[in-house]
Design a protein around this motif. Structure first.
Motif: not given
Length: 306
Positions: A228-230, A241-242, A246-247, A253-254
């Motif tokens: 998942k993004p920070a 785009s995700i 789904k996260l 954490t990315f």
């Protein structure tokens, strides 16, 4: 020299006429009996490197390979540490390969920032050519008495639960710019994370450029729900785009960071350090403290009552 550390041995291959050999899609780990077991990375695929064209196989363009991952396991004197943060460069620069060091360029902010956050100083900060202090030297938190050799810097770094590796294992490149990378083969980043279930954070050290390489080679993994993004804007863009559903249950954490590269001249040293401290080092050190408290509680003798 790092050559004394087997796991840190540089895998440099400079071959202008031959592409790198194809790497297997597996990695190994060791069970509690000391037996090696093979781990297959579901989201890792190794593309077949194409042969260099006549225009790309000039003497100024070469195939090079990155370093082995740097973790606490590289240092026999260190006790076991749970790896919480994996920091990824894109691919070592010419300077880094020559010196056999991660982020070897003197003006790369990585080790200056790491030192400020972990209690050491990379170097005196004096330019060997002008004999004047680098601009960033005035902002360093620690005096020259805190300067320690590179070998000690990486040991302090690893002892605090941080790990280093590169996105690109091998490639053809003219010069050191990420934009010049061609015919690349990625490292098995998913396999590393699978072998280190304590890992909570993947950090891209070179911002959007590194993030693009990561997404190019691990797009399926990004869509898998493991990552998942920070909260910072740059990280959110990578996962734009995700679908958000789904996260929700992602364990890693990315973080796409402000680049530590000297090419990222649009950011001052203070801006870079502030970002890295907030999004990388403070969360990582808090995770280490949490792990230590957990281990302490587990090892605490149980009180017996009559």
């Amino acid at each position: 020299m790092l050559k004394a550390w087997p796991r840190l041995a540089v895998r440099t291959r400079i071959m202008a006429k031959q592409p790198p050999t194809k790497r297997r899609k597996t990695s190994t780990t060791t069970d509690n009996k000391g037996t090696d077991k093979v781990i297959t990375s579901k989201y890792f695929s190794t593309p077949t490197a194409s042969k260099p064209s006549s225009s790309s196989s000039s003497s100024s363009s070469a195939y090079t390979s990155s370093f082995e991952p740097l973790t606490w396991k590289c240092f026999p004197s260190l006790e076991e540490v749970e790896v919480h943060t994996l920091i990824l460069g894109t691919h070592p620069s010419i300077t880094s390969l020559k010196e056999n060091r991660y982020f070897g360029h003197k003006m790369n902010a990585f080790w200056w920032i790491a030192g400020d956050c972990l209690g050491f100083r990379r170097a005196d900060g004096i330019s060997p050519s002008t004999q004047k202090p680098y601009t960033l030297a005035q902002y360093l938190r620690h005096g020259e008495e805190k300067v320690i050799p590179y070998e000690e810097q990486v040991k302090v770094f690893a002892a605090n639960g941080f790990a280093l590796w590169d996105i690109v294992q091998s490639c053809q490149r003219k010069g050191s710019l990420d934009s010049a990378i061609r015919n690349e083969t990625p490292n098995d980043i998913p396999g590393f994370c699978q072998k280190n279930p304590s890992l909570k954070r993947i950090v891209i050290a070179n911002g959007s450029t590194g993030s693009n390489f990561f997404l190019k080679h691990f797009k399926e993994w990004c869509f898998s729900g493991d990552l998942k993004p920070a909260e910072n804007t740059q990280s959110q863009k990578v996962f734009a785009s995700i679908p958000k559903e789904k996260l929700e249950n992602a364990r890693i954490t990315f973080v796409s960071c402000v680049s530590v590269s000297p090419a990222a001249a649009g950011f001052t040293y203070l801006q870079k350090r502030n970002f890295w401290e907030e999004h990388v080092y403070n969360p990582g050190l808090n995770e280490k403290l949490k792990n230590e408290k957990k281990i302490s509680q587990e090892n605490k003798p149980t009180e017996q009552h009559e």
